[in-house]
Design an enzyme around this catalytic site. Structure first.
Site, PDB file in Angstrom:
ATOM      1  N   SER A 179       0.736  -1.253   0.021  1.00  0.00           N
ATOM      2  CA  SER A 179      -0.177  -0.225  -0.020  1.00  0.00           C
ATOM      3  C   SER A 179       0.791   1.243   0.181  1.00  0.00           C
ATOM      4  O   SER A 179       0.304   2.443  -0.595  1.00  0.00           O
ATOM      5  CB  SER A 179      -0.963   0.109   1.150  1.00  0.00           C
ATOM      6  OG  SER A 179      -1.923  -1.053   1.169  1.00  0.00           O
ATOM      7  N   SER A 180       2.038   1.282   0.573  1.00  0.00           N
ATOM      8  CA  SER A 180       2.878   2.413   0.558  1.00  0.00           C
ATOM      9  C   SER A 180       4.359   2.342   0.208  1.00  0.00           C
ATOM     10  O   SER A 180       4.765   1.172   0.253  1.00  0.00           O
ATOM     11  CB  SER A 180       2.794   3.012   2.217  1.00  0.00           C
ATOM     12  OG  SER A 180       3.319   2.221   2.999  1.00  0.00           O
TER      13      SER A 180
END
Length: 213
Positions: free
Chosen positions: A10-11
């Site tokens: 996600s990041s």
């Protein structure tokens, strides 16, 4: 049959190494692994789009978990159907799903039911939201246009001593629209030209406050 893998976190601060190692362990070629560091709710995922384009008939599209691939049941079903249309099977390693098997096909049928349910719930929430907004006085639909006739009526109301808030209530127009209608009605009277219709709620950056009486 080639294995095409899609891995995602996600990041930027998270690592793809665990997913990458799983793909190498089952024999996915390094240049067949498509990597991405983006949120799952992001609709713009270039690596996913490229991986889906790259997969060919007879290939298997591999992910570690379902949530690495799709944002919702509906989204997952659409992706799986896209792969099926190309003759590509979906394999999910951690959840042991393979759409080339009878069990995998049964999973797809269940997935279609969940997607339909998800859509129905979303629509119900939208309808509930609209109903609550209407209860609070929020108006929906196309904005009314102020015609020359309506502008003249508003000017007449004002000349009869009706206050701006009362005119707003009677006409359902915004304050800016009422002032604009008065402005155009006055201009039409001065020039003898009819006022053109205009959308409500626009064309006036500043609105004078109602004078105290």
């Amino acid at each position: 049959m080639a294995l095409v893998a899609y891995i995602r976190v996600s990041s930027l601060g998270q690592s793809l190494e665990v997913q990458r190692d799983k793909m190498r362990a089952i024999g996915v070629e390094p240049d067949h692994i498509f990597e991405e560091k983006r949120s799952g709710v992001d609709t713009n995922r270039p690596a996913l789009k490229e991986a889906l384009r790259f997969a060919r008939k007879g290939d298997a599209f591999v992910i570690t978990k379902i949530d690495r691939l799709a944002r919702s049941a509906t989204d997952l079903l659409q992706i799986v159907q896209q792969l099926q249309g190309k003759g590509v099977a979906l394999r999910v390693l951690d959840q042991q799903i393979d759409t080339s098997t009878p069990a995998g096909k049964a999973m797809l049928q269940m997935l279609a039911v969940f997607a339909e349910f998800e859509t129905a719930i979303r629509k119900e929430r939208q309808m509930d939201g609209i109903a609550k907004a209407k209860e609070k006085g929020t108006k929906f639909g196309r904005k009314v246009q102020v015609t020359a006739e309506i502008a003249a009526q508003i000017r007449s109301m004002r000349e009869d001593g009706l206050l701006i808030p009362d005119i707003i209530q009677k006409t359902g127009l915004s304050k800016a629209s009422v002032y604009r209608a008065l402005e155009l009605a006055g201009r039409a009277e001065d020039t003898g030209e009819p006022s053109l219709p205009f959308p409500t709620g626009s064309h006036r950056e500043e609105v004078e406050e109602e004078e105290e009486e």
